[in-house]
Design an enzyme around this catalytic site. Sequence first.
Site, mmCIF file in Angstrom:
data_model
loop_
_atom_site.group_PDB
_atom_site.id
_atom_site.type_symbol
_atom_site.label_atom_id
_atom_site.label_comp_id
_atom_site.label_asym_id
_atom_site.label_seq_id
_atom_site.Cartn_x
_atom_site.Cartn_y
_atom_site.Cartn_z
ATOM 1 N N HIS A 207 21.836 65.709 51.249
ATOM 2 C CA HIS A 207 21.030 66.807 50.703
ATOM 3 C C HIS A 207 19.810 66.339 49.914
ATOM 4 O O HIS A 207 19.042 67.167 49.429
ATOM 5 C CB HIS A 207 21.882 67.687 49.793
HETATM 6 C C1 UD1 Z 1 20.825 69.826 42.929
HETATM 7 C C2 UD1 Z 1 20.439 68.662 42.007
HETATM 8 C C3 UD1 Z 1 20.915 67.353 42.633
HETATM 9 C C4 UD1 Z 1 22.387 67.414 43.003
HETATM 10 C C5 UD1 Z 1 22.627 68.619 43.889
HETATM 11 C C6 UD1 Z 1 24.050 68.770 44.322
HETATM 12 C C7 UD1 Z 1 18.361 68.852 40.685
HETATM 13 C C8 UD1 Z 1 16.988 68.357 40.556
HETATM 14 N N1 UD1 Z 1 19.011 68.552 41.825
HETATM 15 O O1 UD1 Z 1 20.102 69.685 44.142
HETATM 16 O O2 UD1 Z 1 20.719 66.307 41.707
HETATM 17 O O3 UD1 Z 1 22.756 66.233 43.666
HETATM 18 O O4 UD1 Z 1 22.220 69.781 43.156
HETATM 19 O O5 UD1 Z 1 24.147 69.824 45.250
HETATM 20 O O6 UD1 Z 1 18.865 69.490 39.770
HETATM 21 N N2 UD1 Z 1 21.198 76.973 47.411
HETATM 22 C C9 UD1 Z 1 22.027 77.924 47.902
HETATM 23 N N3 UD1 Z 1 23.140 78.212 47.161
HETATM 24 C C10 UD1 Z 1 23.428 77.624 45.984
HETATM 25 C C11 UD1 Z 1 22.539 76.654 45.490
HETATM 26 C C12 UD1 Z 1 21.430 76.330 46.222
HETATM 27 O O7 UD1 Z 1 21.811 78.481 48.968
HETATM 28 O O8 UD1 Z 1 24.472 77.939 45.381
HETATM 29 C C13 UD1 Z 1 20.005 76.609 48.210
HETATM 30 C C14 UD1 Z 1 18.757 77.290 47.741
HETATM 31 O O9 UD1 Z 1 18.032 77.629 48.845
HETATM 32 C C15 UD1 Z 1 18.045 76.217 46.960
HETATM 33 C C16 UD1 Z 1 18.476 74.949 47.671
HETATM 34 O O10 UD1 Z 1 19.802 75.207 48.130
HETATM 35 O O11 UD1 Z 1 16.685 76.386 46.935
HETATM 36 C C17 UD1 Z 1 18.496 73.730 46.803
HETATM 37 O O12 UD1 Z 1 19.257 73.982 45.632
HETATM 38 P P1 UD1 Z 1 18.798 73.344 44.229
HETATM 39 O O13 UD1 Z 1 19.735 73.818 43.177
HETATM 40 O O14 UD1 Z 1 17.351 73.577 44.017
HETATM 41 O O15 UD1 Z 1 18.942 71.804 44.432
HETATM 42 P P2 UD1 Z 1 19.999 70.891 45.200
HETATM 43 O O16 UD1 Z 1 19.371 70.366 46.409
HETATM 44 O O17 UD1 Z 1 21.344 71.549 45.344
#
Ligand code: UD1
Length: 365
Positions: A207
């Site tokens: 990811h």
């Molecule tokens: C975040 C952390 C990363 C960690 C990861 C574990 C930061 C900078 N990054 O990255 O260090 O390794 O979490 O997963 O804090 N989304 C959903 N459902 C959710 C959450 C996210 O659909 O419950 C989607 C959304 O479209 C979102 C994307 O995933 O924009 C990315 O989620 P985000 O929380 O921005 O970062 P991660 O890539 O999960």
Amino acid sequence: MIPKIVHLIAAARPNFMKVAPLYHELAGASWCTARVVHTGQHYDANMSDAFFRDLRLPEPAHHLEVGSGSHAEQTGRTMMAYEAVCQREPPAAIVVVGDVNATAACALVGAKLWIPVVHLEAGLRSRDRRMPEEINRLVTDAISDLLWTPSRDADANLAAEGIPAERIDRIGNIMIDSFEMLRPRIEATDARTRLGIAGPYAIVTLHRPSNVDAREPLGELVQALTELSRELTVVFAVHPRTRRRLEEFGLLDGLASVPAIRLTEPLSYIEFMSLVIGCAIAITDSGGVQEETSYLGIPCATLRENTERPITLSEGTNRLLTAPQLAAAAREALAGRWPRGGRIELWDGHAARRAAVSLRTRVFK
Ligand code: UD1
């Protein structure tokens, strides 16, 4: 006397496993009351609720509902919402964990309100400032009052940045506490049969923005996983960020149609770990999986140029590889030609106990 309130900040999936053992340890203490604050960065049932359930975490005392967004949006929204909570009901201490945006955001809020901030999993450095997590780690460690480190290399990193030894307490790796806490349920769970997997398999999680956010690296990974599936079954638990990118770049259908590749939704902690303990090799860009596999003696291929957890390379079972190296790596792992690793100091299931002692003696002295 009213017990002092300690906020445990949890935002995203890897935080929940770090907060849970400490929550349970402090739940038995008379000198403080632990309250979980969920910032809401991860909100899907399988990215959040399933973890709270598996780890027996209570409903959060505060839910900030920050959700997804750019780094500035997430960090800013978390700061604004958490500052309001702290002004309404100031806690006696704040524990932030790991390196997500909320870690730095809540540390900033606490530091500016003169509330003692403790960083759990301090001192890790990839020395790659293109990683958002590296920025979060640097900021958080610079302003936290007490730094709980998982390993000696983390202590050395902090010392090299001029942080005095009195601010550092090596407590070990709390992820191992979570695993040990749930080991019986993990060992009793057969996710493999539920998913209909026969024979040797690789478990895959990816990811990181550097791997999945651009078409070229993600396309290369898809090709490498397809090649890998000629060696063994590939179980790929697809993170929401990765799924969105696979769809956007038109790669999802092709990947899903490869017979020996099994795509799943993000799995619960117990199901995921039940697949890790039975796999031939774990393929990941996550931080936690590098640690869990080293602890368990399971081969791990990390698809990154660097790691903030170098102890998993020197004392564990982790290797940094590129996508084209994966199929050969799986052959090596299947043939038993892989670093076996050994016991890592203080990765023993008792980190939460040491953290509680440290909190009581160093913060509430
Ligand atoms: C975040 C952390 C990363 C960690 C990861 C574990 C930061 C900078 N990054 O990255 O260090 O390794 O979490 O997963 O804090 N989304 C959903 N459902 C959710 C959450 C996210 O659909 O419950 C989607 C959304 O479209 C979102 C994307 O995933 O924009 C990315 O989620 P985000 O929380 O921005 O970062 P991660 O890539 O999960």
